[in-house]
Design an enzyme around this catalytic site. Structure first.
Site, PDB file in Angstrom:
ATOM      1  CG  ASP A 287      -2.050   1.785   1.129  1.00 12.77           C
ATOM      2  OD1 ASP A 287      -2.476   1.520  -0.214  1.00 12.77           O
ATOM      3  OD2 ASP A 287      -3.377   1.343   1.835  1.00 12.77           O
ATOM      4  CE1 TYR A 288       0.242   7.747  -3.108  1.00 13.50           C
ATOM      5  CE2 TYR A 288       0.656   8.109  -1.193  1.00 13.50           C
ATOM      6  CZ  TYR A 288       0.534   8.606  -2.319  1.00 13.50           C
ATOM      7  OH  TYR A 288       1.234   9.480  -3.055  1.00 13.50           O
TER       8      TYR A 288
END
Ligand code: BGC
Length: 759
Positions: A287-288
């Site tokens: 994820d980011y």
């Protein structure tokens, strides 16, 4: 295609193979192609494939870098995401395939979470349709529109089970049930990926957020998750596993820790479970900035956490610049091996190969398709139908709904006249000014037959800062007038009307990422408005926009009709009118329990029994609260219709079952009211005695049936030992002999019960 030939021949010509040879994917042609290509790649270029940098457009979390074009030329970028527009994507792809040394195409991802420009209801709403065909169709249309605009990879489905309405991202998932969640995960993967990823109208799915992201302590986003393995396997893992079994091409790691180790660096999760046990053969993206976030989790510096992530089985680094910045050094220092890098690189190249990007890097960059296949009347008509299936009728005293198209209708509330808030959270590709506001929808729906009066009535809430935080991303809506002036105007409008329709609740960004709430009532300014409207004595219909379950005790006591409309997407306004004016009967059923108080959370129907269950409230020394009972305000599976459904007696065709046998449960359901309508018949099972404590009931089947007024249908569910299995203390998937309760009904509370014994 020139580029293709140039590229493929360059790659295939090379015969010298290095240590990166494939271990065999089963596709000899692909293996050979990638062996040849990797044989030409420098270490730096291989690591470049693992890099998914920020495009410079949306920056959250711990994002830093930009100047992407230069990096692409240097072979330092594997893909990009959330870049919109076929021409722009084509331009960037051109840099990769014409200006980088090995011409390797980029993969273009996006959060196509509930539609593209044709926006479908938020996932929590979609799940309330219990309509797998519709959900699959929504993903298929999303894939078709996105692929027409240059996108070949979506960060969806989000399948995190959530039992706590405080968490803002409950809106992005399918609620609290793993059985339903798994069915939806399968439908969505199938919808996005179709039968064949080579088809240019399909895109690669990415199941997220692996794992357990939906269970943060106190419902606060990104917070710690702490859970037993038995709970993980029985309550949370099924939907991720179902997506893997459905062939999902990629998996996104979650931000949280699992067993104390951040998911992104958790080898047990990413390799032992995901690949070795479940057989996942795609690639894992973080994820980011999740790799860099491991520094704050206390796992080491950027170099250490990057090595940890790679060794755990994470293949692609979203935005953290950890892989590109440190893996070479880690290799020199012996912290990782070249084989670790090769493995990850191969998985990403395989994904590109499977998508057909090597054969044609511009496969998804067809300007004609972009012009003709996005936001089409056909797609919008389907989105409108699907949206109408997701609304849940929570209350309808005196059958106020449906409204007649006559007289004066006052539409009042802060969400009545906004286009920007119709699509709901995570609608990256939405073009809100093409969507109807509810007010316009009402005006169109009644034409000259009724008069629609309108007043905003209140802001979202009194606190300006809270409103600003809940209306980010161009969705500001604050009215500068005083609360008193707005309310006075609304009351004047209300006095002239025959019926009041209140349109309020949450704005889009009141739920979604980083939108956890500690108070779950209707925001203060709106509740005050509603109470003032109630004093007019006029009949009131409440349309509750929300990305979660709202605490609505006062409303439930005082407002005769409540329709939960969530965020219905680009066609929400028309779809709401279809239901409000009775062209369609509501059929949505809740997939998340609505609490009476925040203090009840986490709250979910499939809980274990305690040793001191409370039969009635309040009982001293039983498991209950002094100040509120244990029940939800509206239970899982609940939802009314304009008609009534009557259930006949539940029948089992046998009372004992062998280990390889089956039992059929059947019930006759009759539409005993005046409207043609759809009912979701639900099957629950309870395992009365087990080697570990078992839930009081678990959803094990459901069927959506449409019945004309007066019509009856016999609904049958087949129960097999497979359906009775659970993960025991050794995490073995078993069914244990003994007595079982079978429950069938129209929601999780109102059920009929029968029992059988498994030999
Ligand atoms: C979210 C993901 C999303 C990613 C890329 C993150 O902040 O948690 O769900 O896919 O950003 O936009």
């Amino acid at each position: 295609m020139k580029i293709k030939n140039l590229f493929i021949s360059a790659a295939v010509a090379l015969t010298a193979l290095t240590a990166c040879q494939s271990s065999g994917s089963g596709d000899a042609e692909m293996d050979k192609f990638i062996d040849d290509l990797m044989g030409q790649m420098t270490l730096h270029e291989k690591i470049g494939q693992l890099n998914l940098p920020v495009t410079g457009e949306i920056v959250t979390g711990q994002a830093k870098s930009s100047d992407v074009a230069e990096k692409i030329k240097n072979g330092e970028v594997g893909g990009l995401f959330n870049l919109k527009g076929v021409e722009r994507i084509r331009d960037v792809q051109r840099v990769a395939v014409e200006e980088s040394r090995l011409h390797i195409p980029l993969i273009f991802g996006m959060d196509v979470v509930h539609g593209y420009e044709t926006v479908f209801p938020i996932p929590l709403a979609l799940s309330c349709s219990w309509d797998m065909a519709a959900i699959e169709k929504s993903a298929e249309i999303a894939a078709c529109e996105a692929s027409a605009d240059g996108i070949c990879w979506t960060f969806s489905p989000m399948v995190d089970i959530c039992r706590d309405q405080r968490w803002g991202r409950v809106s992005e998932g399918s609620g609290e049930d793993p059985f339903l969640g798994a069915a939806i995960a399968r439908a969505m993967v199938k919808g996005y990926q179709g039968e064949n990823l080579q088809d240019s109208t399909t895109i690669m799915a990415c199941v997220k957020h692996f794992a357990l992201y939906g269970a943060p302590e106190a419902g606060r986003d990104y917070n710690t998750v702490d859970m037993s393995r038995v709970s993980m396997f029985n309550g949370y893992f099924e939907p991720y596993k179902a997506a893997v079994e459905a062939g999902v091409g990629s998996v996104m790691s979650s931000f949280n820790v699992v067993d104390g180790v951040p998911a992104t660096g958790n080898k047990w999760l990413m390799t032992d479970l995901l690949r070795d046990l479940w057989g996942f053969d795609g690639f894992v993206v973080t994820d980011y900035t999740a790799i860099a976030e491991m520094i704050d989790h206390g796992m080491g510096d950027l170099q250490e956490v990057s090595a940890l992530a790679l060794k755990a089985g994470t293949d692609m680094d979203m935005v953290a610049d950890g892989f590109i910045g440190t893996l070479e050094k880690s290799l020199e220092e012996g912290k990782i091996t070249e084989e670790d890098i090769n493995k990850a690189c191969r998985r990403i190249l395989e994904a590109k190969y499977k998508l057909g990007l090597f054969a044609d890097p511009y496969k998804y960059c067809n300007v004609e398709r972009a012009k003709n296949e996005i936001f089409t009347p056909e797609n919008r008509a389907i989105a409108r139908d699907i949206a109408a299936e997701t609304f849940v009728l929570l209350k309808n005293e005196g059958n106020i709904l449906p409204l007649k198209r006559k007289g004066r209708i006052a539409l009042i509330g802060p969400l009545a006249d906004t286009q920007a808030n119709m699509p709901g959270t995570w609608s990256v590709a939405a073009v809100a000014d093409r969507y109807k506001s509810l007010l316009k929808g009402f005006q169109d729906a009644v034409g000259n037959n009724a008069e629609i009066l309108y007043a905003k009535g209140s802001n979202l809430c009194y606190d300006e800062t809270l409103e600003a935080n809940a209306t980010m991303f161009g969705r500001e809506m604050r009215d500068k007038r005083s609360a008193e002036a707005m309310r006075a105007e609304a009351l004047q409008v209300a006095m002239r009307a025959d019926v009041i329709v209140f349109a309020g609740g949450e704005s889009s960004e009141f739920s979604g990422e980083c939108s956890s709430r500690a108070y779950l009532e209707l925001p203060d300014a709106q509740l005050d408005l509603l109470k003032a409207l109630k004093k007019t004595g006029k009949p009131i219909v409440m349309l509750n926009f929300a990305g979660r379950g709202t605490v609505m005790n006062w409303e439930n006591e005082n407002i005769p009709a409540i329709l939960q409309v969530w965020f219905g997407g680009s066609e929400a306004a028309d779809a709401i009118c279809d239901v409000v004016f009775g062209d369609k009967s509501p059929s949505g059923k809740l997939t998340t329990s609505f609490p009476k108080a925040v203090g009840q959370l986490p709250l979910y129907y499939n809980h274990l029994n305690t040793g001191r269950p409370a039969e009635k409230w309040f009982s001293k020394f039983r498991s209950n609260y002094l100040d509120v009972d244990n029940d939800p305000l509206y239970p899982f599976g609940y939802g009314l219709s304009y008609t009534t459904f009557t259930y006949g007696e539940l029948a089992l065709d046998a009372t004992t079952m062998d280990q390889n046998g089956k039992i059929t449960a059947s019930v006759t359901v009759t539409n005993s009211g005046k409207y043609d309508a759809t009912e979701v018949v639900q099957l629950y099972i309870r395992d009365l005695v087990g080697s570990i404590s078992r839930p009081v009931k678990e959803l094990k089947g459901f069927e959506r049936i449409s019945l004309k007024a007066g019509e009856s249908r016999n609904v049958q569910f087949e129960i097999t030992p497979e359906l009775l299995k659970f993960y025991n203390a050794e995490l073995k998937h078993v069914c244990e002999p003994g007595e079982f309760q079978v429950m069938v009904g129209g929601d999780s509370k109102n059920v009929q019960t029968a029992t059988f014994t498994l030999n």
